[in-house]
Design a protein around this motif. Structure first.
Motif, PDB file in Angstrom:
ATOM      1  N   SER B 219       0.863  -1.177   0.000  1.00  0.00           N
ATOM      2  CA  SER B 219       0.000   0.000   0.000  1.00  0.00           C
ATOM      3  C   SER B 219       0.897   1.223   0.000  1.00  0.00           C
ATOM      4  O   SER B 219       2.068   1.145   0.364  1.00  0.00           O
ATOM      5  N   PRO B 220       0.364   2.374  -0.424  1.00  0.00           N
ATOM      6  CA  PRO B 220       1.189   3.586  -0.416  1.00  0.00           C
ATOM      7  C   PRO B 220       1.829   3.806   0.946  1.00  0.00           C
ATOM      8  O   PRO B 220       2.994   4.175   1.034  1.00  0.00           O
ATOM      9  N   GLN B 221       1.057   3.545   2.002  1.00  0.00           N
ATOM     10  CA  GLN B 221       1.600   3.780   3.342  1.00  0.00           C
ATOM     11  C   GLN B 221       2.781   2.852   3.649  1.00  0.00           C
ATOM     12  O   GLN B 221       3.808   3.278   4.149  1.00  0.00           O
ATOM     13  N   GLU B 222       2.618   1.574   3.314  1.00  0.00           N
ATOM     14  CA  GLU B 222       3.703   0.618   3.551  1.00  0.00           C
ATOM     15  C   GLU B 222       4.974   1.035   2.836  1.00  0.00           C
ATOM     16  O   GLU B 222       6.059   1.039   3.398  1.00  0.00           O
ATOM     17  N   VAL B 223       4.803   1.381   1.571  1.00  0.00           N
ATOM     18  CA  VAL B 223       5.971   1.728   0.771  1.00  0.00           C
ATOM     19  C   VAL B 223       6.616   3.002   1.307  1.00  0.00           C
ATOM     20  O   VAL B 223       7.841   3.107   1.403  1.00  0.00           O
ATOM     21  N   TYR B 224       5.753   3.952   1.704  1.00  0.00           N
ATOM     22  CA  TYR B 224       6.287   5.234   2.146  1.00  0.00           C
ATOM     23  C   TYR B 224       6.926   5.128   3.525  1.00  0.00           C
ATOM     24  O   TYR B 224       7.996   5.681   3.777  1.00  0.00           O
ATOM     25  N   GLU B 225       6.286   4.413   4.419  1.00  0.00           N
ATOM     26  CA  GLU B 225       6.768   4.355   5.803  1.00  0.00           C
ATOM     27  C   GLU B 225       7.851   3.295   6.002  1.00  0.00           C
ATOM     28  O   GLU B 225       8.749   3.484   6.802  1.00  0.00           O
ATOM     29  N   SER B 226       7.715   2.168   5.332  1.00  0.00           N
ATOM     30  CA  SER B 226       8.658   1.084   5.585  1.00  0.00           C
ATOM     31  C   SER B 226       9.256   0.540   4.296  1.00  0.00           C
ATOM     32  O   SER B 226       8.965  -0.594   3.909  1.00  0.00           O
ATOM     33  N   PRO B 227      10.084   1.325   3.652  1.00  0.00           N
ATOM     34  CA  PRO B 227      10.738   0.787   2.458  1.00  0.00           C
ATOM     35  C   PRO B 227      11.650  -0.356   2.843  1.00  0.00           C
ATOM     36  O   PRO B 227      12.216  -0.351   3.937  1.00  0.00           O
ATOM     37  N   THR B 228      11.765  -1.338   1.992  1.00  0.00           N
ATOM     38  CA  THR B 228      12.562  -2.508   2.343  1.00  0.00           C
ATOM     39  C   THR B 228      13.933  -2.502   1.680  1.00  0.00           C
ATOM     40  O   THR B 228      14.764  -3.329   1.995  1.00  0.00           O
ATOM     41  N   THR B 229      14.142  -1.633   0.705  1.00  0.00           N
ATOM     42  CA  THR B 229      15.466  -1.570   0.086  1.00  0.00           C
ATOM     43  C   THR B 229      15.903  -0.118   0.014  1.00  0.00           C
ATOM     44  O   THR B 229      15.089   0.803   0.087  1.00  0.00           O
TER      45      THR B 229
END
Lengths: 257, 365, 271
Positions: B219-229
């Protein structure tokens, strides 16, 4: 689509084959030892050597080069100044001049030839290399003008304004900015005009007089008297020359870039 | 399977010698607004063109509503593309453009008329139905392109940088409108963009792509808050970085030490899942989350590091600072322009750089 | 420039126009009397037949060039950019080669002792050489061969300017290959088609070399007729009248194209 593409490609190849096969056959048979046969009888350079000894042919080549050089020079001066001058005209007048320029290219060449013939006879100008040259210039001026103008219209008008802004006079701006940018187009136009002049048959046919036989006229009279291997050899040389001219124009263009 | 709209399985596509799409697998759910976000050259557009059928994959498979698209040419696929350049037919009116797809599928005359009119209504262009594309503004052309795709009620609408050619203001308006239209029609949208804000605003889910691979989906929030790389982190604006090592672990936070800025001591930061002591990590911070102050430690921040101002740029609504933390560490900070003189910093001045544990992300290497 | 064109282009045409209304002198000169007899003579069935043949050959040439040139131009325009130059060069070389040479090539191939006859005999299609040269078919082949490049170049120019995503859009919107061609490609390349057709039609209608070399005495075209009247019969007024009627035919042809294509301006505005 891939089926369509295959179809398209084969249609194109057939087309190219159609364009090249006749020329290829012509050149091949210029090396054929037999004068009459359409079958291969061995390799020879004989027909090429015969050409070099043909005095009438050499005179025709000389005439052709002379006419092409003079008519191209004249057409270039007239055509380029016409193209540049047109930019300064009001749009309504420019349209009229544009139309007038296109006209020689739109009317059938035969008609241009006979109109010139008629005119030269009426003003009692004897038919000679001079009349031939005039005829070539009539048809080459529009070509030079159109090619130059096409390039001129693509130029950014602000370039010349920038030159003026930096203190150049209008002539200096043209000479130092516009003209160098036009040079590739002008070279292209010169080559085209030169080639067309060398190749022109119809206008020449009507405007040439005794002693002013050009190469195409000579070729025509040879062809008229029937197929011969000498013509094949001559054709091969002419094909080579036109390829060389294209090569030259490409090299010149590449240097510009 | 009913709720999977498009599935890409191990998709690969070479452009010459380069692998434009690198063994990519993705699932797009029915009715969602899915964005593929990435820099230019990431392979986003190629992926879209593979789904539309203009290019054939060298490997892998595409399923649309469970049906393999392997031998299906573009004109038989239940997808419609909104081209980046719109690709409106210049010789047809707006109405004829919109009706083209229906006409090709031999929809009856009356049906065609009502559906095309409805589609034009939806994009608010009914009054311009007899214009030619060249007589429309960029925004209007964009709407026609959208209507031309929607009218066919495809399983999926593909959008290639749909707002790329519009100016900033129009772009923001269209982001909202595009999302609203998508919700209204309920058709799956797959949108390719290099504009992170656009992707975050419009999408239900985002896939971040680079060099032909999908790096993160969420989700936009996941990507924005917790990038994995690190790439994802930087691409969504986490541009300040620092190498370090985890020192101690707490319940929700941890401390790290950074040899590049010994003066900082230990830095408190949110604890990532699976963190272990002594692991090497990368700290990433957003420039807009940093705070600058004149040598007085404002107690409300978890972290404060001394730094020198190297460069100041005034952009009107913002002050942008380049601050040097040590010889090898140079960070950016963006502060709103408050207009107050105590919030201004000069080049050469020594300042305290402050931030909270929640303002950064750490990635294990 | 204008002066030069005025003297050596416009003036000769005006002189010819004047002569076309004059009478014929006893020894081939011009007698300045006004009459319309030259134009009336044009309706002689003999001349009408030549007109008809010229028109038919020019139309057939234009059609064949279009059918041959369109796929070629399309594949050039869709080829990778670095190949496009090579393809174009391949089309340009025959275009720059002397027209007489290219016509002669077909004389060489089609003559009774020529390669075509040999080929047909070897294939067993015919047993005796047949006369292929000196016929309307030979003229048609020669004209198409001569003018195909005139068709390809403007078509290529039109296709190269075309945004390829428009074609893809049609395809994406369920159009079959045929619909893509008929509904999108052809309308959008129409300016190139028109230009190519005009460029082929005009010189084919006024062709002189091709019918002179490949056609016999029986297959005269207007161009040969004009030459014949001028240089053989030396009836200049009649020759002039024929010239002007040829020009009228050309203009009619061109106008007809633009008439059927009244929407041309609108296409050019698009994009």
């Amino acid at each position: 689509m891939s089926r369509g593409r295959i179809w398209l490609l084969s249609a194109s190849l057939v087309n190219l084959l159609f364009l090249y096969l006749p020329i290829a056959v012509l050149i091949l048979f210029s090396f054929n030892a037999s004068r009459l046969s359409a079958t291969w009888q061995g390799f020879t350079f004989r027909w090429y050597l015969a050409l070099v000894e043909d005095q009438a042919l050499l005179a025709a080549v000389h005439n052709s080069l002379l006419v092409a050089a003079v008519s191209t020079s004249l057409a270039t001066i007239l055509g380029v100044s016409a193209a540049v001058g047109m930019e300064r005209l009001s749009s309504r007048r420019r349209r009229i001049v544009e139309g007038a320029l296109l006209l020689p290219l739109v009317i059938p060449e035969v008609m241009l030839g006979v109109a010139l013939l008629l005119f030269f006879v009426m003003v009692e100008l004897p038919l000679s290399l001079v009349t031939v040259t005039i005829g070539h210039v009539v048809w080459n001026v529009p070509i030079v003008a159109i090619i130059t103008r096409a390039r001129l219209q693509k130029l950014d008008p602000r370039l010349e304004e920038a030159a003026l802004d930096l203190g150049a006079t209008p002539w200096q701006a043209f000479r130092r900015v516009t003209l160098p940018l036009l040079t590739p187009a002008i070279i292209g136009a010169v080559l085209m005009a030169f080639t067309l002049s060398l190749d022109d048959f119809i206008v020449t046919f009507f405007t040439a007089g005794p002693g002013s036989t050009t190469l195409p006229l000579q070729v025509y009279s040879m062809v008229k008297s029937g197929v011969s291997p000498e013509i094949n050899a001559l054709s091969a040389i002419l094909v080579l020359i036109s390829m060389a001219l294209i090569g030259l124009s490409l090299v010149l263009q590449r240097q510009r870039n | 399977m009913a709720d999977t709209s498009v599935e890409l399985r191990d998709l690969a596509k070479y452009h010459g010698a380069t692998l434009a799409v690198d063994h990519l697998s993705l699932e797009v759910r029915s009715g969602e607004f899915f964005s593929i976000l990435g820099p230019s050259g990431a392979g986003k557009t190629t992926t879209l063109r593979l789904v539309a059928g203009f290019e054939r994959p060298d490997q892998g498979e595409i399923l649309i509503e469970g049906r393999s698209m392997r031998h299906v040419p573009p004109n038989l696929r239940p997808v419609n593309l909104v081209f980046q350049t719109y690709a409106l037919f210049p010789h047809m009116t707006v109405f004829d453009n919109v009706a083209f797809g229906l006409e090709m599928r031999r929809v009856s005359r009356s049906d065609l008329r009502s559906r095309a009119s409805a589609a034009l209504d939806m994009v608010k262009l009914s009054d311009k139905h007899d214009r030619h594309p060249s007589q429309l503004s960029g925004g209007e052309q964009q709407r026609v392109a959208l209507a031309r795709a929607l009218v066919n009620r495809p399983a999926v609408v593909l959008l290639d940088e749909p707002l790329g050619a519009l100016d900033q203001q129009l772009r923001q308006e269209m982001q909202v409108e595009l999302k609203a239209i998508q919700k209204q029609v309920g058709i799956t949208f797959i949108c390719v963009t290099h504009h992170q804000e656009e992707a975050l605003i419009m999408s239900d889910r985002v896939a971040v792509m680079d060099h032909g691979r999908v790096l993160q989906v969420g989700s936009p929030q996941e990507v924005y808050e917790s990038p994995t790389t690190e790439f994802v982190a930087r691409f969504i604006g986490l541009s300040n970085h620092l190498k370090g090592r985890i020192a101690t672990l707490h319940d929700t936070t941890c401390t790290i030490t950074a040899p590049d800025i010994p003066a900082a001591g230990s830095i408190l930061i949110r604890r990532p899942p699976g963190a272990m002591e002594a692991t090497r990590v990368m700290l990433l911070l957003r420039p807009e989350r940093l705070h600058l102050s004149h040598n007085v430690h404002p107690g409300r921040f978890h972290n404060a590091v001394s730094a020198r101002v190297d460069k100041v740029t005034y952009t009107g609504n913002e002050m942008q600072y380049l601050v040097r933390l040590s010889d090898s560490v140079l960070w950016k900070a963006r502060l709103p322009n408050s207009g107050a003189s105590q919030d201004r910093f000069r080049v050469g001045e020594t300042v305290l750089l402050c931030w909270n544990a929640d303002d950064g992300v750490i990635l294990t290497e | 420039m204008l002066l030069w064109m005025g003297i050596f282009f416009i003036l000769p045409l005006l002189v010819m126009l004047a002569v076309s209304f004059a009478g014929r002198g006893t020894y081939g000169g011009v007698e300045w009397t006004f009459s319309l007899t030259n134009y009336a003579q044009l309706f002689d069935p003999l001349y009408l037949r030549i007109y008809g043949r010229s028109l038919a050959l020019a139309l057939a040439t234009t059609t064949l060039c279009l059918l041959l040139g369109y796929p070629l131009a399309y594949s050039i325009a869709r080829a990778p950019v670095r190949w496009q130059g090579v393809w174009l060069l391949l089309v340009m070389i025959p275009f720059w080669t002397n027209f007489l040479v290219r016509t002669y090539a077909w004389m060489f191939i089609l003559r009774t002792e020529g390669l075509m006859n040999q080929l047909l005999i070897n294939l067993g299609v015919i047993s005796q050489p047949i006369e292929l040269l000196y016929s309307d078919w030979a003229i048609l082949i020669g004209l198409v061969y001569g003018y195909v490049p005139f068709m390809v170049l403007p078509l290529y120019a039109a296709m190269e300017r075309l945004d390829s995503s428009v074609v893809e859009a049609a395809w994406d919107l369920y159009a079959t290959s045929w619909s893509v061609f008929w509904r999108v490609l052809l309308p959008l390349t129409k300016p190139g088609v028109v230009a190519g057709c005009i460029l082929v039609f005009i010189p084919s209608l006024g062709a002189f070399i091709t019918p002179d070399l490949l056609g016999g005495a029986k297959s005269m075209m207007v161009g040969n007729l004009i030459q014949h009247e001028y240089l053989v019969v030396r009836d200049w007024p009649l020759g002039s009248a024929i010239s002007f009627s040829l020009m009228a035919l050309v203009l009619l042809g061109v106008l007809a194209y633009f008439k059927t294509d009244g929407r041309l301006d609108r296409f050019e505005g698009g994009g």
